[in-house]
Design a protein around this motif. Structure first.
Motif, PDB file in Angstrom:
ATOM      1  N   ARG A  20       0.859  -1.179   0.000  1.00  0.00           N
ATOM      2  CA  ARG A  20       0.000   0.000   0.000  1.00  0.00           C
ATOM      3  C   ARG A  20       0.893   1.227   0.000  1.00  0.00           C
ATOM      4  O   ARG A  20       1.750   1.357   0.865  1.00  0.00           O
ATOM      5  CB  ARG A  20      -0.881   0.006   1.233  1.00  0.00           C
ATOM      6  CG  ARG A  20      -1.808  -1.192   1.276  1.00  0.00           C
ATOM      7  CD  ARG A  20      -2.650  -1.110   2.471  1.00  0.00           C
ATOM      8  NE  ARG A  20      -3.584  -0.022   2.260  1.00  0.00           N
ATOM      9  CZ  ARG A  20      -4.824  -0.029   2.700  1.00  0.00           C
ATOM     10  NH1 ARG A  20      -5.265  -1.036   3.384  1.00  0.00           N
ATOM     11  NH2 ARG A  20      -5.622   0.982   2.479  1.00  0.00           N
ATOM     12  N   PRO A  21       0.705   2.127  -0.937  1.00  0.00           N
ATOM     13  CA  PRO A  21       1.551   3.321  -0.994  1.00  0.00           C
ATOM     14  C   PRO A  21       1.332   4.225   0.222  1.00  0.00           C
ATOM     15  O   PRO A  21       0.204   4.614   0.505  1.00  0.00           O
ATOM     16  CB  PRO A  21       1.096   4.022  -2.265  1.00  0.00           C
ATOM     17  CG  PRO A  21       0.346   3.004  -3.043  1.00  0.00           C
ATOM     18  CD  PRO A  21      -0.220   2.047  -2.041  1.00  0.00           C
ATOM     19  N   LEU A  22       2.399   4.516   0.914  1.00  0.00           N
ATOM     20  CA  LEU A  22       2.368   5.440   2.042  1.00  0.00           C
ATOM     21  C   LEU A  22       2.605   6.832   1.486  1.00  0.00           C
ATOM     22  O   LEU A  22       3.656   7.107   0.910  1.00  0.00           O
ATOM     23  CB  LEU A  22       3.461   5.081   3.058  1.00  0.00           C
ATOM     24  CG  LEU A  22       3.640   6.039   4.228  1.00  0.00           C
ATOM     25  CD1 LEU A  22       2.388   6.056   5.094  1.00  0.00           C
ATOM     26  CD2 LEU A  22       4.848   5.643   5.049  1.00  0.00           C
ATOM     27  N   LEU A  23       1.633   7.698   1.631  1.00  0.00           N
ATOM     28  CA  LEU A  23       1.768   9.056   1.107  1.00  0.00           C
ATOM     29  C   LEU A  23       2.455   9.971   2.100  1.00  0.00           C
ATOM     30  O   LEU A  23       3.109  10.911   1.709  1.00  0.00           O
ATOM     31  CB  LEU A  23       0.391   9.615   0.741  1.00  0.00           C
ATOM     32  CG  LEU A  23      -0.362   8.821  -0.327  1.00  0.00           C
ATOM     33  CD1 LEU A  23      -1.721   9.449  -0.572  1.00  0.00           C
ATOM     34  CD2 LEU A  23       0.431   8.753  -1.609  1.00  0.00           C
ATOM     35  N   SER A  40      -7.576   8.881  -5.426  1.00  0.00           N
ATOM     36  CA  SER A  40      -8.092   7.522  -5.251  1.00  0.00           C
ATOM     37  C   SER A  40      -8.562   7.396  -3.805  1.00  0.00           C
ATOM     38  O   SER A  40      -8.391   8.314  -3.011  1.00  0.00           O
ATOM     39  CB  SER A  40      -7.006   6.487  -5.553  1.00  0.00           C
ATOM     40  OG  SER A  40      -5.926   6.619  -4.656  1.00  0.00           O
ATOM     41  N   GLU A  41      -9.161   6.255  -3.466  1.00  0.00           N
ATOM     42  CA  GLU A  41      -9.567   6.027  -2.082  1.00  0.00           C
ATOM     43  C   GLU A  41      -8.351   6.228  -1.189  1.00  0.00           C
ATOM     44  O   GLU A  41      -7.253   5.774  -1.505  1.00  0.00           O
ATOM     45  CB  GLU A  41     -10.100   4.610  -1.935  1.00  0.00           C
ATOM     46  CG  GLU A  41     -10.690   4.336  -0.588  1.00  0.00           C
ATOM     47  CD  GLU A  41     -11.305   2.956  -0.525  1.00  0.00           C
ATOM     48  OE1 GLU A  41     -10.547   1.993  -0.294  1.00  0.00           O
ATOM     49  OE2 GLU A  41     -12.521   2.841  -0.718  1.00  0.00           O
ATOM     50  N   ILE A  70     -11.742   6.500   5.910  1.00  0.00           N
ATOM     51  CA  ILE A  70     -11.523   6.215   4.497  1.00  0.00           C
ATOM     52  C   ILE A  70     -12.213   7.291   3.667  1.00  0.00           C
ATOM     53  O   ILE A  70     -13.436   7.429   3.715  1.00  0.00           O
ATOM     54  CB  ILE A  70     -12.046   4.820   4.106  1.00  0.00           C
ATOM     55  CG1 ILE A  70     -11.315   3.762   4.925  1.00  0.00           C
ATOM     56  CG2 ILE A  70     -11.866   4.582   2.610  1.00  0.00           C
ATOM     57  CD1 ILE A  70     -11.809   2.364   4.729  1.00  0.00           C
ATOM     58  N   GLY A  71     -11.403   8.057   2.952  1.00  0.00           N
ATOM     59  CA  GLY A  71     -11.921   9.091   2.070  1.00  0.00           C
ATOM     60  C   GLY A  71     -12.085   8.533   0.667  1.00  0.00           C
ATOM     61  O   GLY A  71     -11.230   7.788   0.189  1.00  0.00           O
ATOM     62  N   SER A  72     -13.167   8.887   0.028  1.00  0.00           N
ATOM     63  CA  SER A  72     -13.428   8.359  -1.309  1.00  0.00           C
ATOM     64  C   SER A  72     -12.660   9.130  -2.378  1.00  0.00           C
ATOM     65  O   SER A  72     -12.167  10.236  -2.148  1.00  0.00           O
ATOM     66  CB  SER A  72     -14.929   8.392  -1.594  1.00  0.00           C
ATOM     67  OG  SER A  72     -15.404   9.716  -1.502  1.00  0.00           O
ATOM     68  N   ILE A  89      -1.169   8.893   6.152  1.00  0.00           N
ATOM     69  CA  ILE A  89      -2.064   8.925   5.006  1.00  0.00           C
ATOM     70  C   ILE A  89      -1.553   7.927   3.964  1.00  0.00           C
ATOM     71  O   ILE A  89      -0.387   7.974   3.583  1.00  0.00           O
ATOM     72  CB  ILE A  89      -2.157  10.334   4.413  1.00  0.00           C
ATOM     73  CG1 ILE A  89      -2.629  11.310   5.501  1.00  0.00           C
ATOM     74  CG2 ILE A  89      -3.089  10.358   3.204  1.00  0.00           C
ATOM     75  CD1 ILE A  89      -2.561  12.751   5.103  1.00  0.00           C
ATOM     76  N   ARG A  90      -2.462   7.023   3.530  1.00  0.00           N
ATOM     77  CA  ARG A  90      -2.128   5.984   2.552  1.00  0.00           C
ATOM     78  C   ARG A  90      -3.185   5.953   1.451  1.00  0.00           C
ATOM     79  O   ARG A  90      -4.345   6.253   1.702  1.00  0.00           O
ATOM     80  CB  ARG A  90      -2.115   4.601   3.182  1.00  0.00           C
ATOM     81  CG  ARG A  90      -1.046   4.356   4.177  1.00  0.00           C
ATOM     82  CD  ARG A  90      -1.135   2.912   4.689  1.00  0.00           C
ATOM     83  NE  ARG A  90      -0.073   2.632   5.613  1.00  0.00           N
ATOM     84  CZ  ARG A  90       1.120   2.145   5.258  1.00  0.00           C
ATOM     85  NH1 ARG A  90       1.356   1.855   4.009  1.00  0.00           N
ATOM     86  NH2 ARG A  90       2.050   1.925   6.153  1.00  0.00           N
ATOM     87  N   ARG A  91      -2.786   5.520   0.292  1.00  0.00           N
ATOM     88  CA  ARG A  91      -3.766   5.218  -0.748  1.00  0.00           C
ATOM     89  C   ARG A  91      -4.433   3.902  -0.374  1.00  0.00           C
ATOM     90  O   ARG A  91      -3.811   2.995   0.124  1.00  0.00           O
ATOM     91  CB  ARG A  91      -3.097   5.077  -2.102  1.00  0.00           C
ATOM     92  CG  ARG A  91      -2.674   6.419  -2.639  1.00  0.00           C
ATOM     93  CD  ARG A  91      -2.654   6.426  -4.140  1.00  0.00           C
ATOM     94  NE  ARG A  91      -2.256   7.750  -4.568  1.00  0.00           N
ATOM     95  CZ  ARG A  91      -1.142   8.020  -5.201  1.00  0.00           C
ATOM     96  NH1 ARG A  91      -0.322   7.065  -5.530  1.00  0.00           N
ATOM     97  NH2 ARG A  91      -0.846   9.250  -5.532  1.00  0.00           N
ATOM     98  N   GLY A  92      -5.728   3.798  -0.630  1.00  0.00           N
ATOM     99  CA  GLY A  92      -6.505   2.624  -0.253  1.00  0.00           C
ATOM    100  C   GLY A  92      -6.388   1.467  -1.138  1.00  0.00           C
ATOM    101  O   GLY A  92      -5.764   1.056  -1.923  1.00  0.00           O
TER     102      GLY A  92
END
Length: 92
Positions: A20-23, A40-41, A70-72, A89-92
Motif C-alpha cells: 500500500r503506498p504510504l503518502l 483515489s480512495e 476512508i476518504g473516497s 495517510i495511505r492510498r486505499g
C-alpha cells in the motif's frame, strides 16, 4: 488546496498481499490543519492524539488514536489536530 507529502514508499502490512503506498506521516500541533484532494480512495489513520476530519460528503468525524477514516476518490479532505497528533495517510 492540495497537500504535497513525502515521496511514495511501498510498505507491506502483515498478511497483506499487495503493498500500500504510504503518502505521508506527519506530526501535527494542536489546531494545525492539512487540506488535500484525493485521486483515489485514501486511508487516514490517527497514530497519536485526536483528529477532526471532514470531506464534504460524510460530515464531521472525530478520529481517536488508532482510528481510521476512508476518504473516497475525488474528495476534498481537511484534517485538524484537536491535540498533539501524528497522522498517517495511505492510498486505499
Amino acid at each position: 488546496m492540495q497537500l504535497v507529502l513525502a515521496p511514495i514508499s511501498l510498505l507491506r502490512r502483515p498478511g497483506e498481499g499487495r503493498p500500500r503506498p504510504l503518502l505521508g506521516r506527519r506530526k501535527l500541533s494542536v489546531r494545525t490543519t492539512l487540506g488535500f484532494s484525493t485521486e483515489s480512495e485514501t486511508v487516514i489513520r490517527c497514530l497519536k492524539g485526536k483528529l477532526w476530519i471532514t470531506d464534504g460528503r460524510t460530515g464531521d468525524v472525530i478520529l481517536p488514536e488508532g482510528g481510521n477514516f476512508i476518504g473516497s476518490k475525488g474528495a476534498v479532505i481537511v484534517v485538524e489536530a484537536l491535540e498533539e497528533s501524528v497522522v498517517e495517510i495511505r492510498r486505499g
